[in-house]
Design an enzyme around this catalytic site. Sequence first.
Site, mmCIF file in Angstrom:
data_model
loop_
_atom_site.group_PDB
_atom_site.id
_atom_site.type_symbol
_atom_site.label_atom_id
_atom_site.label_comp_id
_atom_site.label_asym_id
_atom_site.label_seq_id
_atom_site.Cartn_x
_atom_site.Cartn_y
_atom_site.Cartn_z
ATOM 1 N N GLY A 50 1.845 4.610 -2.540
ATOM 2 C CA GLY A 50 3.065 4.864 -1.770
ATOM 3 C C GLY A 50 3.550 3.570 -1.141
ATOM 4 C CB SER A 51 6.027 3.016 1.486
ATOM 5 O OG SER A 51 5.465 3.808 2.522
ATOM 6 C CG ASN A 52 3.562 -2.548 1.329
ATOM 7 O OD1 ASN A 52 3.846 -2.106 0.222
ATOM 8 N ND2 ASN A 52 2.896 -3.674 1.490
ATOM 9 C CB CYS A 87 5.441 0.318 -7.732
ATOM 10 S SG CYS A 87 4.565 0.817 -9.206
ATOM 11 C CE LYS A 95 1.101 14.418 1.108
ATOM 12 N NZ LYS A 95 2.434 14.900 0.711
ATOM 13 N N GLY A 138 0.818 3.023 3.634
ATOM 14 C CA GLY A 138 -0.465 2.474 3.167
ATOM 15 C C GLY A 138 -1.223 1.769 4.274
ATOM 16 C CD GLU A 173 -2.928 0.060 -6.961
ATOM 17 O OE1 GLU A 173 -1.955 -0.737 -6.998
ATOM 18 O OE2 GLU A 173 -4.089 -0.283 -7.219
ATOM 19 C CD GLU A 200 9.002 -1.197 -2.788
ATOM 20 O OE1 GLU A 200 8.647 -0.557 -1.782
ATOM 21 O OE2 GLU A 200 8.413 -1.124 -3.883
HETATM 22 P P1 NAD Z 1 5.561 7.130 0.951
HETATM 23 O O1 NAD Z 1 4.647 6.114 1.533
HETATM 24 O O2 NAD Z 1 6.712 7.583 1.767
HETATM 25 O O3 NAD Z 1 4.749 8.446 0.552
HETATM 26 C C1 NAD Z 1 3.644 8.411 -0.321
HETATM 27 C C2 NAD Z 1 2.767 9.615 -0.035
HETATM 28 O O4 NAD Z 1 2.161 9.462 1.259
HETATM 29 C C3 NAD Z 1 3.516 10.952 -0.011
HETATM 30 O O5 NAD Z 1 2.736 11.941 -0.623
HETATM 31 C C4 NAD Z 1 3.659 11.202 1.484
HETATM 32 O O6 NAD Z 1 3.816 12.568 1.803
HETATM 33 C C5 NAD Z 1 2.330 10.662 1.990
HETATM 34 N N1 NAD Z 1 2.267 10.357 3.428
HETATM 35 C C6 NAD Z 1 3.289 10.053 4.260
HETATM 36 N N2 NAD Z 1 2.817 9.873 5.515
HETATM 37 C C7 NAD Z 1 1.473 10.041 5.475
HETATM 38 C C8 NAD Z 1 0.441 9.977 6.442
HETATM 39 N N3 NAD Z 1 0.681 9.716 7.736
HETATM 40 N N4 NAD Z 1 -0.830 10.205 6.049
HETATM 41 C C9 NAD Z 1 -1.114 10.464 4.744
HETATM 42 N N5 NAD Z 1 -0.164 10.564 3.791
HETATM 43 C C10 NAD Z 1 1.123 10.347 4.141
HETATM 44 O O7 NAD Z 1 6.058 6.537 -0.459
HETATM 45 P P2 NAD Z 1 7.144 7.162 -1.476
HETATM 46 O O8 NAD Z 1 8.509 6.975 -0.903
HETATM 47 O O9 NAD Z 1 6.734 8.526 -1.904
HETATM 48 O O10 NAD Z 1 6.969 6.206 -2.748
HETATM 49 C C11 NAD Z 1 7.640 5.004 -2.923
HETATM 50 C C12 NAD Z 1 6.714 3.826 -2.626
HETATM 51 O O11 NAD Z 1 5.565 3.903 -3.453
HETATM 52 C C13 NAD Z 1 7.359 2.489 -2.962
HETATM 53 O O12 NAD Z 1 7.047 1.560 -1.949
HETATM 54 C C14 NAD Z 1 6.697 2.097 -4.278
HETATM 55 O O13 NAD Z 1 6.670 0.720 -4.531
HETATM 56 C C15 NAD Z 1 5.324 2.648 -4.080
HETATM 57 N N6 NAD Z 1 4.653 2.836 -5.359
HETATM 58 C C16 NAD Z 1 3.602 2.008 -5.666
HETATM 59 C C17 NAD Z 1 2.960 2.120 -6.902
HETATM 60 C C18 NAD Z 1 1.790 1.243 -7.237
HETATM 61 O O14 NAD Z 1 1.007 1.628 -8.104
HETATM 62 N N7 NAD Z 1 1.620 0.080 -6.617
HETATM 63 C C19 NAD Z 1 3.392 3.079 -7.810
HETATM 64 C C20 NAD Z 1 4.475 3.908 -7.474
HETATM 65 C C21 NAD Z 1 5.091 3.779 -6.243
#
Ligand code: NAD
Length: 491
Positions: free
Chosen positions: A225-227, A281, A172, A230, A247, A382
Site C-alpha cells: 500500500g502507500s508509504n 506502483c 483484509k 506502511g 511493499e 507519487e
Molecule cells: P493504502 O495504504 O491506502 O491502503 C492499503 C491497504 O492498507 C488497504 O487494504 C487499507 O484498507 C489498509 N489500511 C489502511 N489503513 C490501515 C491501518 N491503519 N492499519 C492496517 N491497514 C490499513 O494504499 P492504496 O491506496 O490501497 O494503494 C495505493 C498505494 O499502494 C500506492 O502508494 C502504490 O504505489 C502502492 N502499491 C505498492 C505496490 C508494491 O508492490 N510496491 C504494489 C501496488 C500498490
Amino acid sequence: MRLLNFINGQWSEPAEGKYRHIVNPATGESLWDVPRSTREDLNRAVEAAKAAFASWRLVPGPKRGELLFQVGQLLLERKAELATKMTQEMGKVFMEAQGDVQEGIDMAFYMAGEGRRSFGQTTPSELPDKFAMTVRDPIGVAGIITPWNFPMAIPTWKIFPALVMGNTVVFKPASETPRLAYELVKILEEAGVPAGVVNLVFGSGTEVGEALIRHSDVALISFTGSNETGRHVAEVTGGELKRASLELGGKNAIIVMDDADLDLALDGIIWSAFGTTGQRCTACSRLIVQEGIYDALRNRLKERIGQLTLGSGLDEKTDVGPLINEQAVEKVRKYIQIGKDEGAHLETGGTVPQDPALAAGHFFLPTLFTDVSMEMRIAQEEIFGPVLSMIKVKSLQEAIEANNRVTYGLSSSLFTRDVNRAFKAIRDLATGLIYINAGTIGAEIHLPFGGSRGTGNGHRESGTAALDFFSEWKAIYVDYSGKLQRAQIDD
Ligand code: NAD
C-alpha cells in the site's frame, strides 16, 4: 448482491450487520455491497486461523501444493469472468485486468511446485560423525493487507506462498475492491482449503486493518500500500517484534538516451505512464531524456498522448480507464496545480475531460509536463495518476543521478542501443527492478519483486524470495558419534 466475510469455513454476515456500497468508477453504475466488519469479526477470523494452524502446518508440502494447482486451474477457467468483474470494480482496461488474473494463475502454479521443492540445505559439519541440514518451518497466522490497484495479483503473491509454506491466513483486502477478494476465496474454498486456513474479513483499514496488525496471535503481516500506511504498519509491528513485509510506493523513471530506438521508447513510455491510468506502483511518472532527442521525443509523445481514448475498460476502443474514485481525481488535480506553480510547462492534459459521455466516471486526461527539474514536487512525490514529467539531462551519469534522487526505489528503465551504457546503468540504478529497452512495468512472478530505499523494508515478494518471508529457517544438527562433541572447541 451482498458479499460476505469468510470465517472458519463459513460465509458470514458482519457482526454489526453494516454494509458499504461499491460503484463502477467509469460509469457510476451500482455494483454490490460489502461488509463493514469490526474488530469482533477480525478476532473471530484470527481465532479460527490460529486453531487451523495446528493441523495445516502438518499437512505435507506436496499436498498443500496440490490444492494450489486446483486453485490455478479454477482461476484459469474463470479468467475472463474475473477480469470483467475487476474492470467493473476498479476501472482498468479489460486486457490489463486479464493480465492481473494471469499473474494469479502463474503464481498458483509456481507456488504449487514449491510444495515439492521448498529446498533446504545439507552441509558438512565441522565435527566428525555429525550431520547438518536446514529446513523451512511455517510461522503461524499471516495477516494479508492489500491495495486496490492489483485486486487479484497482489493477494495471490501473498496468500499462495503463505499457504504452501504451511501458514494460515487472515486476508483484509482494500475497501475499494472487495469483489475479486471474494471470488479468490470462493475458489480457494472450492479447491478444498480446510476450514480456518483462509479467512476473509472486509472492512476499513482503520478498523479491521488496525486490529489485524495489532493482534497478538498474528505472527506476520504482509502489507502492500502507500508509504503513509506502511510507515504506520512498521511502527506498530516493530514495537511488537512482529515480522512485516512492506511493499510501498514508487516514483519510477524511464531514461531515454540519444541513441535509443525512439519508436520502441515511445511504446514503452505510453504503456508505462498511462497503463492502469498511471495507478501502478511501477508506473512511469518521470521521463529523463538526453538533450539531443528531447524536443523530438516531446513532440512525438504529445501526438501519441492525443491519440489515447478514454472510456470504460470494457469498451474495446478504450486505452485509458478512470481513476479509482473522486479523491484520486482531486489528488491529481492538486499535483497539476503544484506543477504549474513550480514553473513546469503543461504540454497537454491537466484537467478532467469535457466529453459528456465520461461525466459519470472519475476520468482525467493523460498529462505531460515538460521543463521539469528534479527538485520539483511533481518529480519527487507519487501522484498515482496519468501524469508524466519530462526532465532534460546531458549524460547517462546525470540521468542515473536523477533517477536515484528520489526517496523511492522501485523500478527504472533505460532505452539505449549501447551495451556499455546498459551495463553501467544496471550497475548504478538504485531500484529493485531494472528494465533495458522496455518500460518500467512487466514483472514476472518467478523473479523477486520489490523496491529498495523508501519503497519498502527490504523484503521481496514472488520468486523464491517470497518463501523466505513466509517461513522460518531451522538449522538441525544430528550427532551420531555417541560422545559429546563441542563445536569450536574440540579438534
Ligand atoms: P493504502 O495504504 O491506502 O491502503 C492499503 C491497504 O492498507 C488497504 O487494504 C487499507 O484498507 C489498509 N489500511 C489502511 N489503513 C490501515 C491501518 N491503519 N492499519 C492496517 N491497514 C490499513 O494504499 P492504496 O491506496 O490501497 O494503494 C495505493 C498505494 O499502494 C500506492 O502508494 C502504490 O504505489 C502502492 N502499491 C505498492 C505496490 C508494491 O508492490 N510496491 C504494489 C501496488 C500498490
